[in-house]
Write a protein that holds these residues in place. Structure first.
Motif, PDB file in Angstrom:
ATOM      1  N   LYS A  19      -2.538  13.565   2.400  1.00  0.00           N
ATOM      2  CA  LYS A  19      -2.292  12.523   1.377  1.00  0.00           C
ATOM      3  C   LYS A  19      -2.430  11.005   1.618  1.00  0.00           C
ATOM      4  O   LYS A  19      -2.131  10.711   3.010  1.00  0.00           O
ATOM      5  CB  LYS A  19      -0.638  12.510   1.098  1.00  0.00           C
ATOM      6  CG  LYS A  19      -0.116  11.834   0.016  1.00  0.00           C
ATOM      7  CD  LYS A  19       1.446  11.740  -0.159  1.00  0.00           C
ATOM      8  CE  LYS A  19       1.843  12.992  -0.664  1.00  0.00           C
ATOM      9  NZ  LYS A  19       3.425  12.760  -0.912  1.00  0.00           N
ATOM     10  N   CYS A  20      -3.044  10.351   1.067  1.00  0.00           N
ATOM     11  CA  CYS A  20      -3.279   8.935   1.439  1.00  0.00           C
ATOM     12  C   CYS A  20      -2.092   7.849   1.478  1.00  0.00           C
ATOM     13  O   CYS A  20      -1.128   8.398   0.781  1.00  0.00           O
ATOM     14  CB  CYS A  20      -4.117   8.382   0.450  1.00  0.00           C
ATOM     15  SG  CYS A  20      -4.748   6.511   0.581  1.00  0.00           S
ATOM     16  N   VAL A  21      -1.884   7.237   2.732  1.00  0.00           N
ATOM     17  CA  VAL A  21      -0.667   6.420   3.090  1.00  0.00           C
ATOM     18  C   VAL A  21      -0.461   5.353   1.952  1.00  0.00           C
ATOM     19  O   VAL A  21       0.568   4.756   1.977  1.00  0.00           O
ATOM     20  CB  VAL A  21      -0.659   5.908   4.585  1.00  0.00           C
ATOM     21  CG1 VAL A  21      -0.666   7.361   5.408  1.00  0.00           C
ATOM     22  CG2 VAL A  21      -1.910   5.206   4.703  1.00  0.00           C
ATOM     23  N   ILE A  22      -1.694   5.015   1.209  1.00  0.00           N
ATOM     24  CA  ILE A  22      -1.548   3.841   0.520  1.00  0.00           C
ATOM     25  C   ILE A  22      -1.228   4.179  -1.010  1.00  0.00           C
ATOM     26  O   ILE A  22      -0.290   3.827  -1.798  1.00  0.00           O
ATOM     27  CB  ILE A  22      -2.991   2.995   0.245  1.00  0.00           C
ATOM     28  CG1 ILE A  22      -3.148   2.372   1.787  1.00  0.00           C
ATOM     29  CG2 ILE A  22      -2.615   1.667  -0.632  1.00  0.00           C
ATOM     30  CD1 ILE A  22      -2.134   1.675   2.354  1.00  0.00           C
ATOM     31  N   CYS A  23      -1.918   5.261  -1.427  1.00  0.00           N
ATOM     32  CA  CYS A  23      -1.769   5.458  -2.892  1.00  0.00           C
ATOM     33  C   CYS A  23      -1.100   6.925  -3.125  1.00  0.00           C
ATOM     34  O   CYS A  23      -0.829   7.278  -4.210  1.00  0.00           O
ATOM     35  CB  CYS A  23      -3.376   5.494  -3.679  1.00  0.00           C
ATOM     36  SG  CYS A  23      -4.401   6.665  -3.223  1.00  0.00           S
ATOM     37  N   PHE A  24      -1.013   7.598  -2.152  1.00  0.00           N
ATOM     38  CA  PHE A  24      -0.302   9.114  -2.305  1.00  0.00           C
ATOM     39  C   PHE A  24      -1.354  10.005  -2.922  1.00  0.00           C
ATOM     40  O   PHE A  24      -0.946  11.077  -3.217  1.00  0.00           O
ATOM     41  CB  PHE A  24       1.022   9.126  -2.571  1.00  0.00           C
ATOM     42  CG  PHE A  24       1.860   7.971  -2.050  1.00  0.00           C
ATOM     43  CD1 PHE A  24       2.103   8.249  -0.852  1.00  0.00           C
ATOM     44  CD2 PHE A  24       2.262   6.700  -2.631  1.00  0.00           C
ATOM     45  CE1 PHE A  24       2.756   7.142  -0.053  1.00  0.00           C
ATOM     46  CE2 PHE A  24       2.986   5.820  -1.970  1.00  0.00           C
ATOM     47  CZ  PHE A  24       3.437   6.130  -0.686  1.00  0.00           C
ATOM     48  N   ARG A  25      -2.468   9.848  -3.202  1.00  0.00           N
ATOM     49  CA  ARG A  25      -3.585  10.959  -3.715  1.00  0.00           C
ATOM     50  C   ARG A  25      -3.873  11.722  -2.585  1.00  0.00           C
ATOM     51  O   ARG A  25      -3.721  11.340  -1.379  1.00  0.00           O
ATOM     52  CB  ARG A  25      -4.737  10.260  -4.189  1.00  0.00           C
ATOM     53  CG  ARG A  25      -4.270   9.660  -5.662  1.00  0.00           C
ATOM     54  CD  ARG A  25      -5.463   9.200  -6.269  1.00  0.00           C
ATOM     55  NE  ARG A  25      -6.370   8.438  -5.572  1.00  0.00           N
ATOM     56  CZ  ARG A  25      -7.495   7.867  -6.012  1.00  0.00           C
ATOM     57  NH1 ARG A  25      -8.062   8.157  -7.097  1.00  0.00           N
ATOM     58  NH2 ARG A  25      -8.114   7.005  -4.803  1.00  0.00           N
ATOM     59  N   ASP A  53      -3.525  -7.174  -0.500  1.00  0.00           N
ATOM     60  CA  ASP A  53      -4.002  -7.367  -1.963  1.00  0.00           C
ATOM     61  C   ASP A  53      -4.757  -8.630  -2.241  1.00  0.00           C
ATOM     62  O   ASP A  53      -5.429  -8.878  -3.368  1.00  0.00           O
ATOM     63  CB  ASP A  53      -3.126  -7.014  -3.018  1.00  0.00           C
ATOM     64  CG  ASP A  53      -2.049  -7.866  -3.030  1.00  0.00           C
ATOM     65  OD1 ASP A  53      -1.946  -8.787  -2.183  1.00  0.00           O
ATOM     66  OD2 ASP A  53      -0.833  -7.643  -3.855  1.00  0.00           O
ATOM     67  N   GLY A  54      -4.695  -9.562  -1.419  1.00  0.00           N
ATOM     68  CA  GLY A  54      -5.341 -10.963  -1.345  1.00  0.00           C
ATOM     69  C   GLY A  54      -4.465 -11.855  -2.334  1.00  0.00           C
ATOM     70  O   GLY A  54      -5.046 -12.851  -2.745  1.00  0.00           O
ATOM     71  N   ASP A  55      -3.379 -11.447  -3.026  1.00  0.00           N
ATOM     72  CA  ASP A  55      -2.574 -12.337  -3.746  1.00  0.00           C
ATOM     73  C   ASP A  55      -1.405 -13.045  -3.035  1.00  0.00           C
ATOM     74  O   ASP A  55      -0.365 -13.063  -3.682  1.00  0.00           O
ATOM     75  CB  ASP A  55      -1.907 -11.470  -5.002  1.00  0.00           C
ATOM     76  CG  ASP A  55      -2.805 -11.141  -5.988  1.00  0.00           C
ATOM     77  OD1 ASP A  55      -4.129 -11.486  -6.309  1.00  0.00           O
ATOM     78  OD2 ASP A  55      -2.674  -9.887  -6.621  1.00  0.00           O
TER      79      ASP A  55
END
Length: 57
Positions: A19-25, A53-55
């Protein structure tokens, strides 16, 4: 529960998926993206992990 790679669709019965630690896919190691020794599902997730995210205001 049968988790499948979000890229190639291989199931965890056929190949290890994580599982990806960022998006959980879920993704298999063959389809994953490695940055700085850390695995991610995509280059975009790796960039978010290291650079945000650059924001930032």
């Amino acid at each position: 529960m049968d988790n499948k790679c979000c890229h190639c669709g291989v199931s965890e019965e056929e190949r290890a998926v994580v599982k990806c630690v960022i998006c959980f896919r879920y993704y298999c190691k063959e389809c994953g993206f490695d940055r700085g020794g850390r695995p991610f599902c995509t280059k975009r997730c790796s960039q978010f992990f290291f650079f945000g995210d650059g924001d930032d205001d």
